[in-house]
Design a protein around this motif. Sequence first.
Motif, PDB file in Angstrom:
ATOM      1  N   SER A 177      43.277  47.057  34.790  1.00  0.00           N
ATOM      2  CA  SER A 177      43.380  47.789  33.530  1.00  0.00           C
ATOM      3  C   SER A 177      41.984  48.096  33.011  1.00  0.00           C
ATOM      4  N   ARG A 178      41.805  49.315  32.474  1.00  0.00           N
ATOM      5  CA  ARG A 178      40.508  49.756  31.971  1.00  0.00           C
ATOM      6  C   ARG A 178      40.694  50.438  30.615  1.00  0.00           C
ATOM      7  N   LEU A 179      39.769  50.154  29.716  1.00  0.00           N
ATOM      8  CA  LEU A 179      39.764  50.785  28.395  1.00  0.00           C
ATOM      9  C   LEU A 179      38.323  51.090  28.017  1.00  0.00           C
ATOM     10  N   TYR A 180      38.018  52.373  27.891  1.00  0.00           N
ATOM     11  CA  TYR A 180      36.665  52.844  27.605  1.00  0.00           C
ATOM     12  C   TYR A 180      36.735  53.662  26.318  1.00  0.00           C
ATOM     13  N   GLN A 181      36.101  53.174  25.240  1.00  0.00           N
ATOM     14  CA  GLN A 181      36.237  53.810  23.942  1.00  0.00           C
ATOM     15  C   GLN A 181      34.936  53.718  23.147  1.00  0.00           C
ATOM     16  N   SER A 182      34.890  54.489  22.084  1.00  0.00           N
ATOM     17  CA  SER A 182      33.694  54.509  21.242  1.00  0.00           C
ATOM     18  C   SER A 182      34.113  54.623  19.786  1.00  0.00           C
ATOM     19  N   GLY A 183      33.186  54.251  18.910  1.00  0.00           N
ATOM     20  CA  GLY A 183      33.403  54.367  17.474  1.00  0.00           C
ATOM     21  C   GLY A 183      32.141  54.868  16.806  1.00  0.00           C
ATOM     22  N   THR A 184      32.287  55.714  15.813  1.00  0.00           N
ATOM     23  CA  THR A 184      31.152  56.298  15.091  1.00  0.00           C
ATOM     24  C   THR A 184      31.422  56.237  13.596  1.00  0.00           C
ATOM     25  N   GLY A 185      30.376  55.919  12.850  1.00  0.00           N
ATOM     26  CA  GLY A 185      30.479  55.905  11.392  1.00  0.00           C
ATOM     27  C   GLY A 185      30.917  54.561  10.854  1.00  0.00           C
ATOM     28  N   PHE A 186      29.970  53.854  10.228  1.00  0.00           N
ATOM     29  CA  PHE A 186      30.249  52.533   9.673  1.00  0.00           C
ATOM     30  C   PHE A 186      29.714  52.465   8.249  1.00  0.00           C
ATOM     31  N   THR A 187      30.381  51.689   7.422  1.00  0.00           N
ATOM     32  CA  THR A 187      29.885  51.492   6.055  1.00  0.00           C
ATOM     33  C   THR A 187      28.628  50.639   6.042  1.00  0.00           C
ATOM     34  N   SER A 188      28.430  49.845   7.094  1.00  0.00           N
ATOM     35  CA  SER A 188      27.235  49.009   7.218  1.00  0.00           C
ATOM     36  C   SER A 188      26.978  48.754   8.703  1.00  0.00           C
ATOM     37  N   ASN A 189      25.699  48.668   9.068  1.00  0.00           N
ATOM     38  CA  ASN A 189      25.367  48.389  10.461  1.00  0.00           C
ATOM     39  C   ASN A 189      25.789  46.987  10.891  1.00  0.00           C
ATOM     40  N   SER A 190      26.042  46.118   9.930  1.00  0.00           N
ATOM     41  CA  SER A 190      26.510  44.771  10.267  1.00  0.00           C
ATOM     42  C   SER A 190      27.936  44.800  10.821  1.00  0.00           C
ATOM     43  N   LEU A 191      28.640  45.918  10.667  1.00  0.00           N
ATOM     44  CA  LEU A 191      30.011  46.047  11.174  1.00  0.00           C
ATOM     45  C   LEU A 191      30.070  46.835  12.478  1.00  0.00           C
ATOM     46  N   ILE A 192      28.924  47.089  13.092  1.00  0.00           N
ATOM     47  CA  ILE A 192      28.888  47.976  14.244  1.00  0.00           C
ATOM     48  C   ILE A 192      29.636  47.415  15.454  1.00  0.00           C
ATOM     49  N   TYR A 193      29.780  46.080  15.511  1.00  0.00           N
ATOM     50  CA  TYR A 193      30.506  45.485  16.639  1.00  0.00           C
ATOM     51  C   TYR A 193      32.019  45.457  16.399  1.00  0.00           C
ATOM     52  N   ASP A 194      32.437  45.826  15.208  1.00  0.00           N
ATOM     53  CA  ASP A 194      33.865  45.866  14.885  1.00  0.00           C
ATOM     54  C   ASP A 194      34.351  47.300  15.023  1.00  0.00           C
ATOM     55  N   LEU A 195      34.979  47.598  16.142  1.00  0.00           N
ATOM     56  CA  LEU A 195      35.405  48.968  16.411  1.00  0.00           C
ATOM     57  C   LEU A 195      36.429  49.458  15.390  1.00  0.00           C
ATOM     58  N   ALA A 196      37.212  48.536  14.842  1.00  0.00           N
ATOM     59  CA  ALA A 196      38.205  48.932  13.841  1.00  0.00           C
ATOM     60  C   ALA A 196      37.563  49.450  12.558  1.00  0.00           C
ATOM     61  N   SER A 197      36.299  49.093  12.328  1.00  0.00           N
ATOM     62  CA  SER A 197      35.612  49.539  11.112  1.00  0.00           C
ATOM     63  C   SER A 197      35.010  50.920  11.259  1.00  0.00           C
ATOM     64  N   ALA A 198      35.079  51.528  12.430  1.00  0.00           N
ATOM     65  CA  ALA A 198      34.492  52.847  12.650  1.00  0.00           C
ATOM     66  C   ALA A 198      35.334  53.925  11.980  1.00  0.00           C
ATOM     67  N   THR A 199      34.662  54.915  11.438  1.00  0.00           N
ATOM     68  CA  THR A 199      35.369  56.034  10.808  1.00  0.00           C
ATOM     69  C   THR A 199      36.063  56.913  11.842  1.00  0.00           C
ATOM     70  N   THR A 200      35.377  57.150  12.958  1.00  0.00           N
ATOM     71  CA  THR A 200      35.922  57.973  14.048  1.00  0.00           C
ATOM     72  C   THR A 200      35.991  57.147  15.311  1.00  0.00           C
ATOM     73  N   LYS A 201      37.138  57.183  15.945  1.00  0.00           N
ATOM     74  CA  LYS A 201      37.327  56.429  17.192  1.00  0.00           C
ATOM     75  C   LYS A 201      37.772  57.380  18.289  1.00  0.00           C
ATOM     76  N   LEU A 202      37.200  57.198  19.474  1.00  0.00           N
ATOM     77  CA  LEU A 202      37.549  58.021  20.633  1.00  0.00           C
ATOM     78  C   LEU A 202      37.882  57.113  21.808  1.00  0.00           C
ATOM     79  N   VAL A 203      38.899  57.496  22.545  1.00  0.00           N
ATOM     80  CA  VAL A 203      39.268  56.796  23.773  1.00  0.00           C
ATOM     81  C   VAL A 203      38.946  57.716  24.941  1.00  0.00           C
ATOM     82  N   PHE A 204      37.948  57.349  25.751  1.00  0.00           N
ATOM     83  CA  PHE A 204      37.550  58.168  26.892  1.00  0.00           C
ATOM     84  C   PHE A 204      38.437  57.906  28.109  1.00  0.00           C
ATOM     85  N   LEU A 205      38.853  56.655  28.262  1.00  0.00           N
ATOM     86  CA  LEU A 205      39.649  56.298  29.440  1.00  0.00           C
ATOM     87  C   LEU A 205      40.523  55.110  29.101  1.00  0.00           C
ATOM     88  N   SER A 206      41.802  55.195  29.465  1.00  0.00           N
ATOM     89  CA  SER A 206      42.727  54.081  29.300  1.00  0.00           C
ATOM     90  C   SER A 206      43.761  54.182  30.406  1.00  0.00           C
TER      91      SER A 206
END
Length: 331
Positions: free
Chosen positions: A229-258
Amino acid sequence: QNRYTNWEKELLGGTSIMSDLRGSVSGGTQYTQFLFSGNYHTETTVFPGDFLYKKGGSQFNLNHQSADDKFRLVFSAGYTAQNNDQPAGDLTTQTRYLPPNAPALYDASGNLNWENATWENPLQSLTAQYISKTKDILANTVLSYEILPDLQLKSSFGYTDTQHTEIRTNPSTMYSPSYGYTSANSSVIVNNTRRSSWIVEPQLNYEKTFEKGKLGILLGGTLQQQQTSRLYQSGTGFTSNSLIYDLASATTKLVFLSDETIYKYQALFGRINYNWQDRYIVNLTARRDGSSRFGPGNQFAVFGAVGAAWLFSNESVLKSSSWLSFGKLRG
């Protein structure tokens, strides 16, 4: 104009320190033996910054046989974990283009120096992060039991599991303040891969020696499955850089491969071998294989073979020959 910096030394001239720790414990009795070992490895880089590669693992082996020597067990298992924290950018390419009188890397306050937005600081990628984590499990067992003096039941079992995660952050702080970027422009890329597989191979082996011949019969099978199983995704836009590792906190989420793939394989096979006086040999083999990699209607097939051999060097007229040591015809 009189400023001079050896950028190769500045960016690549650090000292890499490697350390290894290994240990093992072994013991047992006449019928049971075991070995347990462990290892831990760390390695820093020559780049500026606190980067570290860590790898640790353990291995366990067990051998056992019954007092009557009819039952045997061989077991081995291993676990390995890796954590690789490396620069997110390639600092080696920077040394080729930087002039020796380029601005200083840091300002008087210890922050990255952008020289009034007149250059791209080569250490900007140090504020980004690339992390790679891998966990591996490998186990294998072989069991055998002598049902009769000429009949043996044997089976092997194998299991593997690999989990791999890659994280690449691009915080807004890696760019010159002149761009006006905030945490709303920060992004993260996450790649997760998992692969697990198991295999079972039972065998029944019969070997009987007669006065002038030897008969061998083997029946066996194979059952195997691999799941990826493979999941390749990205997230952009955070209210704080301290949340950058929390993908759920991203404003925009993209799934490149699943995706998820399952491979299954099974086989049944048999072999009959007869050897008469180490001169004439006949071999019959048949097997039926099935694989999920072929389309419906073509996943199963039967294969067979017939073999014969004549060791003419064992004939009485040639057995004591001084010019021929071995001769065999087979087809």
